[in-house]
Design an enzyme around this catalytic site. Structure first.
Site, PDB file in Angstrom:
ATOM      1  CB  SER A   1      -0.900  -0.015   1.223  1.00 38.07           C
ATOM      2  OG  SER A   1      -1.685   1.137   1.218  1.00 38.07           O
ATOM      3  N   GLY A   2       0.609   2.157  -0.929  1.00 37.44           N
ATOM      4  CA  GLY A   2       1.361   3.414  -1.005  1.00 37.44           C
ATOM      5  C   GLY A   2       2.603   3.323  -1.871  1.00 37.44           C
TER       6      GLY A   2
ATOM      7  CB  THR B   1      -3.513   3.669  -7.799  1.00 40.08           C
ATOM      8  OG1 THR B   1      -3.814   2.617  -6.893  1.00 40.08           O
ATOM      9  CG2 THR B   1      -4.778   4.176  -8.425  1.00 40.08           C
TER      10      THR B   1
ATOM     11  CG  ASN C   1      -2.006   5.656  -0.657  1.00 37.06           C
ATOM     12  OD1 ASN C   1      -2.147   6.869  -0.836  1.00 37.06           O
ATOM     13  ND2 ASN C   1      -1.994   4.791  -1.650  1.00 37.06           N
TER      14      ASN C   1
ATOM     15  CB  SER D   1      -5.228   3.308   0.532  1.00 38.55           C
ATOM     16  OG  SER D   1      -4.906   1.967   0.447  1.00 38.55           O
ATOM     17  CB  SER D   2      -6.819   0.911  -4.525  1.00 40.61           C
ATOM     18  OG  SER D   2      -6.202   1.898  -5.290  1.00 40.61           O
TER      19      SER D   2
ATOM     20  N   GLY E   1      -0.462  -5.599  -2.666  1.00 37.81           N
ATOM     21  CA  GLY E   1       0.693  -6.462  -2.430  1.00 37.81           C
ATOM     22  C   GLY E   1       0.523  -7.258  -1.141  1.00 37.81           C
TER      23      GLY E   1
ATOM     24  CD  GLU F   1      -3.051  -5.130   3.375  1.00 37.17           C
ATOM     25  OE1 GLU F   1      -4.095  -5.619   3.820  1.00 37.17           O
ATOM     26  OE2 GLU F   1      -3.018  -4.217   2.537  1.00 37.17           O
TER      27      GLU F   1
HETATM   28  N1  LIG Z   1       5.321   8.064 -10.048  1.00 37.61           N
HETATM   29  C1  LIG Z   1       4.965   8.845  -9.036  1.00 37.61           C
HETATM   30  N2  LIG Z   1       5.349  10.138  -9.023  1.00 37.61           N
HETATM   31  C2  LIG Z   1       5.015  10.947  -7.997  1.00 37.61           C
HETATM   32  N3  LIG Z   1       4.303  10.542  -6.923  1.00 37.61           N
HETATM   33  C3  LIG Z   1       3.893   9.268  -6.869  1.00 37.61           C
HETATM   34  C4  LIG Z   1       4.193   8.348  -7.921  1.00 37.61           C
HETATM   35  N4  LIG Z   1       3.672   7.170  -7.582  1.00 37.61           N
HETATM   36  C5  LIG Z   1       3.060   7.338  -6.400  1.00 37.61           C
HETATM   37  N5  LIG Z   1       3.179   8.586  -5.960  1.00 37.61           N
HETATM   38  C6  LIG Z   1       2.667   9.172  -4.690  1.00 37.61           C
HETATM   39  O1  LIG Z   1       2.382   8.124  -3.791  1.00 37.61           O
HETATM   40  C7  LIG Z   1       1.013   8.113  -3.429  1.00 37.61           C
HETATM   41  C8  LIG Z   1       0.521   6.680  -3.298  1.00 37.61           C
HETATM   42  O2  LIG Z   1       0.514   6.073  -4.565  1.00 37.61           O
HETATM   43  P1  LIG Z   1      -0.630   5.059  -5.014  1.00 37.61           P
HETATM   44  O3  LIG Z   1      -1.971   5.496  -4.555  1.00 37.61           O
HETATM   45  O4  LIG Z   1      -0.447   4.787  -6.451  1.00 37.61           O
HETATM   46  O5  LIG Z   1      -0.212   3.798  -4.158  1.00 37.61           O
HETATM   47  P2  LIG Z   1      -0.814   2.334  -4.247  1.00 37.61           P
HETATM   48  O6  LIG Z   1       0.339   1.404  -4.357  1.00 37.61           O
HETATM   49  O7  LIG Z   1      -1.845   2.247  -5.300  1.00 37.61           O
HETATM   50  O8  LIG Z   1      -1.428   2.197  -2.816  1.00 37.61           O
HETATM   51  P3  LIG Z   1      -2.729   1.382  -2.364  1.00 37.61           P
HETATM   52  O9  LIG Z   1      -2.408  -0.054  -2.456  1.00 37.61           O
HETATM   53  O10 LIG Z   1      -2.910   1.849  -0.958  1.00 37.61           O
HETATM   54  O11 LIG Z   1      -3.818   1.831  -3.254  1.00 37.61           O
HETATM   55  C9  LIG Z   1       0.306   8.888  -4.514  1.00 37.61           C
HETATM   56  O12 LIG Z   1      -0.860   9.498  -4.032  1.00 37.61           O
HETATM   57  C10 LIG Z   1       1.359   9.904  -4.913  1.00 37.61           C
HETATM   58  O13 LIG Z   1       1.342  10.976  -4.007  1.00 37.61           O
END
Ligand SMILES: Nc1ncnc2c1ncn2[C@@H]1O[C@H](COP(=O)(O)OP(=O)(O)OP(=O)(O)O)[C@@H](O)[C@H]1O
Length: 929
Positions: free
Chosen positions: A123-124, A128, A173, A176-177, A376, A378
């Site tokens: 997560s984070g 996404t 996050n 977070s999805s 991923g 957890e």
């Molecule tokens: N390539 C990137 N460039 C800049 N910031 C990023 C990038 N990727 C992620 N982030 C930052 O990290 C935060 C978390 O990313 P994201 O929501 O994609 O995580 P995730 O892996 O989908 O988490 P979850 O599993 O909780 O949904 C985003 O809101 C953004 O602020």
């Protein structure tokens, strides 16, 4: 290719490739397979850290992309970058998401097959964001038509809707999805995106009724309260304040700095209209969101029979009636179960609805690229059934990754006619079997417990597990554990030894309730669609949630197995969402959870590097006299000659049908360094000639351009006086422009400044008009600025001027100095002044008297006011002549400037006959009106 030509892009790609290799000491290697000590986790981490510190967040392991969340905006997602990666060979540019996306797309178009990109990480970590960036890449770079724009918009806008209902702020996050997502993008034979389909997995329903401290419920609840208009909230019986709702206050952070619920609400509302939701759908949808909130506020009390009764009826009128002879605890449990079920199924309905709008009705064959954005591995403090499912899913995907990578490697070797060498790796099939095997696996045991007659409890389930899988090497409970580990496992826990590490799960709450009949009869269309009466049929054995999940995972794996894979592994660099911070401990853990070392081992077991003969020869041909500058035979033979010449040992390489395979990175690096050295020696002569040629061409181009400009200018000058025509238009415009720009800096600054920039002849008329406007403005500005006090002063100045001009030494020099009325007052009797000042002075002029000898003497002033004329001496009024006493004033008709004041006979003695002179009097008097 936008602003860049193909050659320019190719030039860049060459430089990038070289740059990356030359700079490898500073920025590490861009592909982990080129690490010397590829089995060392420390070397892996060092490489990742070096790159991260240089803002290089992407690194390959072969074709898998490792991405480290930068937690800051990087300038690598522009349209120019997209164009740069479009259609360029995978290995020729620095690692990037776009390279992965483009590679999948290009292979799909040329081989007409299906692909998927699996994006995983904790997560984070940035999953996404990565999937959104890939979607944007396709939206920008794929061919499209106006008709297809709507599909593109729907694909892009399905995201905010799904995020509103499926994402939440967690500690890790802010967005977070809380569900897994697989999205197919469908392309037609021209490679244009024409439709899509989404599958969702395991929405985290428990969040609807409970949130940890610092976390929120799903975004949509807050968006509705914050952004919904008054009438809507009133209709739904909601208040704007989230603090009023039990399901929204547990995390104690309804308002979050980084989230703008009001704005997001607007985006979601707009997205609904684009993705084809009717007003009725939206009405029902928000009805459900509101009723979940109302449900959460229902409180129960015990009646005299120990049954739960509802304490306060106000909420219940907003939802369906709940009547159930449960005790209070169970009533709360049932209330929450209903809320979770309603929300969970509504989410599935929402996904289906979006799918309806993304569906392509045309039956011609499509190819697809699937994006899988999945949670991923957890490990929380307390891991429930949900973590069990998530980790099982990761276990399956890891198995898929290893199998597919091995398969791909094996296939490539076979294709190239190279002998396959078995690779030792950890096969996690044994753990997958422990979970999913029919009759013997954990899920089957859970099913049996749920479905057998009698009451199933968490403990009876645990006992059954011990009985059936107790001897499995990857399963432990407190009872089965040795002395040392026993302490860390509770009586209601079981522990699995996953490929990524140990996780202890709490068996409490593994059982779910059947649906409520009352929901099947709801007036809300969505609820009726979600809860079918047929589910209540006792004769059918309902599927448990675990089995449902297992089945959906199996079909996902099936979907993936039929496609060509690409992988993106996302890593979270620190827990504080901080840019630039690389937390070794945290990252080491993720490298393990993501199976990266295992993947690298599989990818590197055979050969670190492989390239088509043509590409290899093209790059290194200068290292061998036989291949330099041109090799005319087959590329494979050229490569053979080349490597023999530079002395590759037999164990360092293998030659396949179309590619050379190099076993060790050091062999490749030595070749690369030799190439660098050679380039400097060799490149001089041809390079210089080439450079001179290019320079000369550039110079000639510049000269041709200059000649054209000069010719145009001369032509314009010749024709400048003609009306505007193609021959003179540019010249005239240039002249105008230059004059106006110059005039801008030379306009007069005050009323006395009479200078004006000489205009060119074509602008004379304009210039004259401009000058008038300018002067008028200055005068107006000046007049507005004259205060009453200043006006009086000016009048006094006129008097003073008349008094002193020609009489007082230094008068002319003094008139530029600030005027001081004291001077006047000193010379003219203040009483006189006062007297004259009291009236409006019309005119003042010296009186010329002729003495006996005929000389002029200017010792007096004639002052004309509204009602009288005064003859004034320096210190006193010599004479006041009321106009009434005059017979009139007339001028001589000889144009000699003599004014005759006609005095009646009886005043003759009093008034001396005086000639009022100066040529200007008459003129000035006229101007008084
Ligand atoms: N390539 C990137 N460039 C800049 N910031 C990023 C990038 N990727 C992620 N982030 C930052 O990290 C935060 C978390 O990313 P994201 O929501 O994609 O995580 P995730 O892996 O989908 O988490 P979850 O599993 O909780 O949904 C985003 O809101 C953004 O602020």
């Amino acid at each position: 290719l936008g602003s860049q030509s193909k050659e320019e892009v190719e030039d860049n790609t060459d430089e990038n490739m070289e740059g990356a290799l030359i700079a490898r000491d500073r920025v590490g290697v861009q592909d982990f397979v080129l690490l010397d000590s590829h089995t060392s986790e420390t070397a892996f981490l060092n490489n990742l850290r070096k790159r991260y510190q240089e803002n290089l967040i992407y690194t390959y392991i072969g074709t898998l992309l490792v991405s480290v969340n930068p937690y800051k905006e990087l300038d690598i997602y522009t349209v120019t970058q997209m164009q740069l990666y479009r259609g360029v060979n995978f290995f020729e540019l620095p690692p990037h998401l776009y390279a992965i996306a483009d590679n999948a797309y290009r292979v799909m178009c040329s081989e007409y097959n299906n692909h998927f990109i699996l994006i995983s990480g904790e997560s984070g970590a940035g999953k996404t964001e990565a999937s959104k960036k890939i979607l944007q890449y396709y939206a920008v770079t794929c061919p499209t038509t106006e008709q297809l724009q709507i599909v593109r918009d729907r694909l892009l806008l399905s995201n905010p809707v799904l995020e509103a209902f499926g994402n939440a702020k967690t500690l890790r996050n802010d967005n977070s999805s809380r569900f897994g997502k697989y999205m197919d993008i469908q392309f037609d034979f021209k490679g244009a995106p024409v439709g899509g389909h989404i599958l969702s997995y395991l929405i985290e329903k428990s969040r609807v009724v409970h949130q940890n401290h610092g976390e929120r419920n799903f975004h949509i609840f807050y968006q509705l309260l914050e952004g919904g208009d008054k009438d809507l909230l009133c209709w739904l019986g909601l208040e704007r304040n989230p603090q009023k709702y039990a399901y929204l206050v547990q995390g104690r952070c309804a308002k979050v700095f980084s989230i703008n619920d009001k704005n997001d609400w607007k985006i979601v509302r707009k997205a609904f209209s684009i993705i084809d939701f009717t007003e009725k759908d939206i009405e029902h949808l928000f009805g459900i969101v509101a009723s979940v909130l109302h449900l959460g506020n229902i409180q129960f009390e015990e009646d005299s029979n120990g049954h739960a009764i509802i304490r306060d009826g106000t909420q219940i009128k907003w939802i369906s009636k709940v009547l159930s002879p449960l005790n209070v605890d169970l009533a709360f449990y049932a209330r929450d179960a209903v809320a979770k079920a309603i929300y969970g199924r509504t989410f599935t309905w929402l996904v289906n609805k979006i799918n309806g709008s993304l569906a392509n009705k045309d039956s011609t064959r499509k190819t697809v690229i699937g994006l899988l954005d999945i949670y991923g591995f957890e490990v929380l403090d307390t891991n429930s059934f949900e973590q069990f499912c998530i980790n099982y899913c990761n276990e399956k995907l890891q198995q898929l990754l290893i199998e597919m990578t091995l398969k791909a490697e094996q296939e490539e070797y076979e294709l190239e006619g190279i002998e396959w060498e078995p690779i030792p790796y950890f096969n996690n099939k044994i753990i997958c079997d422990l979970v999913e095997q029919k009759h013997k696996g954990i899920i089957s045991i859970l099913d049996e417990e749920c479905l057998r007659p009698g009451e199933a409890t968490d403990l009876s389930f645990l006992e059954k597990l011990e009985e059936k899988v107790g001897d499995h090497a990857h399963f432990v409970t407190r009872k089965l554990a040795d002395q040392k580990t026993r302490k860390s496992i509770d009586w209601v826990d079981f522990r699995l030894l996953h490929y990524a590490g140990e996780v202890t799960y709490c068996a409490v709450g593994s059982f779910s309730l059947p649906p409520f009949q009352v929901l099947c009869n709801s007036k809300n269309g969505i609820i009726r669609e979600c809860f079918l009466l047929s589910e209540l049929d006792n004769r059918r054995r309902p599927e448990t949630v675990a089995t449902q999940f297992k089945n959906s995972l199996m079909s996902l794996i099936e979907i993936l197995m039929s496609k060509e894979p690409s992988y993106v592994r996302c890593i979270k660099p620190n827990e504080n969402k901080e840019p630039g911070k690389f937390d070794d401990y945290l990252i080491r853990h993720q490298v393990k959870y993501l199976g990266l070392m295992e993947h690298l081992r599989v990818r590197r077991a055979g050969f670190a590097y492989r390239r088509k003969y043509e590409l290899f020869l093209q790059r290194y041909k200068s290292l061998c006299p036989a291949t330099w500058p041109h090799w005319h035979g087959p590329a494979a033979e050229g490569v053979e000659r080349l490597i023999k010449h530079i002395g590759y040992k037999p164990e360092e390489y293998k030659l396949g049908r179309t590619k050379i395979f190099i076993r060790f990175p050091k062999t490749l690096f030595a070749t690369e360094d030799a190439f660098e050295f050679r380039k400097h020696l060799l490149g001089m002569v041809p390079l210089e000639a080439c450079w001179r040629g290019a320079l000369a061409r550039k110079e000639a181009k510049k000269r041709t351009w200059a000649v054209q400009i000069i010719r145009k200018f001369i032509n314009g000058f010749i024709n400048r006086k003609k009306p505007l025509c193609p021959e003179n238009i540019e010249f005239v415009k240039l002249v105008q422009y230059k004059y106006f720009m110059k005039l801008r800096d030379h306009v007069p600054k005050n009323v006395l400044d009479k200078s004006w920039l000489q205009p060119p002849s074509i602008l004379e008329e304009t210039s004259e008009m401009l000058q008038k406007i300018c002067i008028r403005n200055l005068v107006r500005k000046y007049c507005r600025g004259v205060t009453a006090e200043r006006k009086v002063q000016l009048q006094q100045k006129v008097v003073a001027s008349a008094v002193f001009r020609g009489k007082k030494e230094g008068y002319l020099q003094s008139i530029n100095q600030p005027f001081m009325d004291t001077r006047l007052k000193n010379d003219i009797n203040p009483k006189v002044l006062q007297l004259i000042q009291g009236e409006k002075i019309k005119y003042v002029t010296p009186v010329i008297k002729y003495d006996r000898n005929g000389f002029k003497a200017r010792d007096r002033l004639l002052v004309l006011t509204q009602s009288s004329a005064y003859v004034v001496e320096m210190a006193k009024i010599k004479q006041k002549i009321d106009y009434a006493t005059l017979k009139g004033i007339s001028t001589s008709n000889l144009s000699d400037g003599i004014v005759v004041i006609h005095v009646p006979e009886d005043n003759k003695q009093k008034v001396e006959k005086c000639n009022v002179a100066t040529g200007s009097l008459w003129l000035e008097a006229r101007s008084w009106g």
